[in-house]
Design an enzyme around this catalytic site. Structure first.
Site, PDB file in Angstrom:
ATOM      1  N   TYR A 166       0.031   5.592   5.760  1.00 17.97           N
ATOM      2  CA  TYR A 166      -0.715   4.333   5.821  1.00 17.97           C
ATOM      3  C   TYR A 166      -1.910   4.447   6.768  1.00 17.97           C
ATOM      4  O   TYR A 166      -3.050   4.142   6.393  1.00 17.97           O
ATOM      5  CB  TYR A 166       0.259   3.243   6.277  1.00 17.97           C
ATOM      6  N   LYS A 170      -5.882   4.423   5.766  1.00 20.61           N
ATOM      7  CA  LYS A 170      -6.758   3.327   6.222  1.00 20.61           C
ATOM      8  C   LYS A 170      -7.932   3.878   7.030  1.00 20.61           C
ATOM      9  O   LYS A 170      -9.024   3.314   7.024  1.00 20.61           O
ATOM     10  CB  LYS A 170      -5.966   2.319   7.055  1.00 20.61           C
TER      11      LYS A 170
HETATM   12  N1  LIG Z   1       0.773  -7.504   8.776  1.00 23.16           N
HETATM   13  C1  LIG Z   1       0.138  -6.830   9.698  1.00 23.16           C
HETATM   14  O1  LIG Z   1       0.476  -6.856  10.888  1.00 23.16           O
HETATM   15  C2  LIG Z   1      -1.059  -5.990   9.341  1.00 23.16           C
HETATM   16  C3  LIG Z   1      -1.642  -5.241  10.365  1.00 23.16           C
HETATM   17  C4  LIG Z   1      -2.744  -4.478  10.084  1.00 23.16           C
HETATM   18  C5  LIG Z   1      -3.287  -4.485   8.806  1.00 23.16           C
HETATM   19  N2  LIG Z   1      -2.708  -5.215   7.827  1.00 23.16           N
HETATM   20  C6  LIG Z   1      -3.334  -5.174   6.488  1.00 23.16           C
HETATM   21  O2  LIG Z   1      -3.414  -6.471   5.952  1.00 23.16           O
HETATM   22  C7  LIG Z   1      -3.291  -6.421   4.520  1.00 23.16           C
HETATM   23  C8  LIG Z   1      -2.154  -7.326   4.086  1.00 23.16           C
HETATM   24  O3  LIG Z   1      -0.995  -6.957   4.803  1.00 23.16           O
HETATM   25  P1  LIG Z   1       0.357  -7.777   4.704  1.00 23.16           P
HETATM   26  O4  LIG Z   1       1.054  -7.614   6.008  1.00 23.16           O
HETATM   27  O5  LIG Z   1       0.109  -9.122   4.137  1.00 23.16           O
HETATM   28  O6  LIG Z   1       1.105  -6.854   3.639  1.00 23.16           O
HETATM   29  P2  LIG Z   1       2.315  -7.188   2.635  1.00 23.16           P
HETATM   30  O7  LIG Z   1       2.979  -8.446   3.019  1.00 23.16           O
HETATM   31  O8  LIG Z   1       3.092  -5.919   2.564  1.00 23.16           O
HETATM   32  O9  LIG Z   1       1.527  -7.414   1.264  1.00 23.16           O
HETATM   33  C9  LIG Z   1       0.899  -6.353   0.630  1.00 23.16           C
HETATM   34  C10 LIG Z   1       0.257  -6.905  -0.625  1.00 23.16           C
HETATM   35  O10 LIG Z   1      -0.377  -5.822  -1.311  1.00 23.16           O
HETATM   36  C11 LIG Z   1       0.094  -5.836  -2.665  1.00 23.16           C
HETATM   37  N3  LIG Z   1       0.066  -4.499  -3.242  1.00 23.16           N
HETATM   38  C12 LIG Z   1       0.702  -3.391  -2.811  1.00 23.16           C
HETATM   39  N4  LIG Z   1       0.430  -2.368  -3.630  1.00 23.16           N
HETATM   40  C13 LIG Z   1      -0.381  -2.853  -4.609  1.00 23.16           C
HETATM   41  C14 LIG Z   1      -0.989  -2.303  -5.747  1.00 23.16           C
HETATM   42  N5  LIG Z   1      -0.816  -1.017  -6.081  1.00 23.16           N
HETATM   43  N6  LIG Z   1      -1.786  -3.092  -6.514  1.00 23.16           N
HETATM   44  C15 LIG Z   1      -1.965  -4.391  -6.195  1.00 23.16           C
HETATM   45  N7  LIG Z   1      -1.397  -4.985  -5.130  1.00 23.16           N
HETATM   46  C16 LIG Z   1      -0.620  -4.217  -4.356  1.00 23.16           C
HETATM   47  C17 LIG Z   1       1.516  -6.385  -2.566  1.00 23.16           C
HETATM   48  O11 LIG Z   1       1.949  -6.808  -3.842  1.00 23.16           O
HETATM   49  P3  LIG Z   1       3.526  -6.830  -4.227  1.00 23.16           P
HETATM   50  O12 LIG Z   1       4.090  -8.100  -3.666  1.00 23.16           O
HETATM   51  O13 LIG Z   1       3.499  -6.783  -5.695  1.00 23.16           O
HETATM   52  O14 LIG Z   1       4.157  -5.619  -3.608  1.00 23.16           O
HETATM   53  C18 LIG Z   1       1.298  -7.514  -1.579  1.00 23.16           C
HETATM   54  O15 LIG Z   1       0.731  -8.608  -2.216  1.00 23.16           O
HETATM   55  C19 LIG Z   1      -3.044  -4.964   4.177  1.00 23.16           C
HETATM   56  O16 LIG Z   1      -4.257  -4.372   3.797  1.00 23.16           O
HETATM   57  C20 LIG Z   1      -2.543  -4.357   5.467  1.00 23.16           C
HETATM   58  O17 LIG Z   1      -2.859  -2.998   5.578  1.00 23.16           O
HETATM   59  C21 LIG Z   1      -1.585  -5.955   8.052  1.00 23.16           C
END
Ligand SMILES: NC(=O)c1ccc[n+]([C@@H]2O[C@H](COP(=O)([O-])OP(=O)(O)OC[C@H]3O[C@@H](n4cnc5c(N)ncnc54)[C@H](OP(=O)(O)O)[C@@H]3O)[C@@H](O)[C@H]2O)c1
Length: 274
Positions: A166, A170
């Site tokens: 990951y 990124k």
């Molecule tokens: N949460 C944090 O603390 C954090 C920190 C740093 C960065 N981020 C970034 O913020 C963004 C959202 O994170 P989050 O925490 O909300 O993640 P999450 O809850 O794991 O959600 C990930 C989303 O991406 C979708 N996804 C995964 N693979 C996919 C694919 N091949 N095609 C289309 N959609 C896909 C998932 O769909 P499904 O439901 O179908 O799996 C889900 O809607 C990400 O880019 C992550 O890297 C998050």
């Protein structure tokens, strides 16, 4: 009226982007999900200006269909693309590059390729296919949701060896932003490409996870991450809500002037990651 596309919109940060952006009834928000049958929370928003579209970011044909659907509603334009969808891991996030246990040692290559395929190739495919619409849009903003885990200095500070595929993918995505930003045509047309990290956000959803051992493992992993962050950054107050993280990121996105591309910024619009 402003039009937005958000990928990975069925849960977590993506869902919250859609929720906040669609408060303005003049906005059109296109929420791209992998599987419409798992979009109950999006549907639950009950907003007429939210269009739920189905596409996996690794499926070029499905994205082409989504582009067509957006175009039919907007008359061929798009103002802002938020590339939020990401592959985080298949349960091996706790291992370092050389510490995969023997029984899954061969999975490191697979994990690296999967992360690269979704987080880099998928994001580039989505961006390239939406670019013709963005070129005639009013704002020409393309946002890639990145992470502090892709920052070398931050990684050193928190001594974090895990979430390797990951983090590596990124970091590559941050360079993707810079490359789009440096394309002559994009500069001349006033595009803004931003890699934006949300901070540490509580998007833990154990939906679909029924194995108590796996739930326990996931909880332990999150608690471990939080306590290592707290140790390294004493001002860190714990995980932010998606609402807070998205509010902050939208401020950065809104403030971004035409042609002010950056790779990459935190939710505060600087290099303060937590
Ligand atoms: N949460 C944090 O603390 C954090 C920190 C740093 C960065 N981020 C970034 O913020 C963004 C959202 O994170 P989050 O925490 O909300 O993640 P999450 O809850 O794991 O959600 C990930 C989303 O991406 C979708 N996804 C995964 N693979 C996919 C694919 N091949 N095609 C289309 N959609 C896909 C998932 O769909 P499904 O439901 O179908 O799996 C889900 O809607 C990400 O880019 C992550 O890297 C998050």
């Amino acid at each position: 009226m402003v039009s937005y596309v958000v990928t990975g919109a069925n849960r977590g940060i993506g869902l919250e982007f859609v929720r906040q952006l669609s408060v303005g009834s003049d906005n059109s928000v296109f929420a791209i999900v992998r599987d419409k049958s798992r979009a109950a929370k999006l549907e639950g928003l009950g907003r007429k200006n939210v269009y739920i579209l189905e596409a996996d970011v690794t499926d070029r044909a499905a994205i082409q269909t989504a582009v067509k659907q957006v175009s039919e509603v907007t008359g061929g334009t798009l103002d802002v693309l938020i590339n939020n969808a990401a592959f985080i891991g298949d349960g091996r996030e706790m291992y370092g590059l050389s510490s995969y246990p023997p029984e899954v040692e061969d999975k490191i290559g697979e994990d690296l390729l999967k992360a690269f395929n979704v987080n880099v190739v998928g994001t580039v495919t989505v961006t390239n296919l939406f670019l013709p619409l963005l070129r005639v849009g009013k704002l020409k903003k393309v946002i890639m949701i990145s992470t502090a885990a892709a920052d070398a200095e931050f990684t050193r500070k928190v001594e974090h060896e895990g979430v390797v595929p990951y983090s590596v993918s990124k970091a590559a995505l941050n360079m993707v932003v810079e490359k789009y930003a440096q394309e002559k045509r994009n500069r001349e047309e006033g595009f803004t490409f931003l890699a934006l990290a949300p901070g540490a956000v509580d998007t833990r959803e154990m939906e679909g996870v029924t194995d108590p051992e796996q739930i326990e493992e996931m909880k332990k992993m999150f608690d471990g991450i939080v306590s290592s962050l707290q140790k390294a950054v004493p001002t860190f107050e714990g995980l932010a809500t998606p609402e807070r993280a998205v509010t902050l990121m939208l401020e950065v996105i809104e403030k971004a002037e035409p042609g002010s591309s950056r790779s990459f910024l935190s939710q505060y619009g600087n290099k303060e990651w937590l």
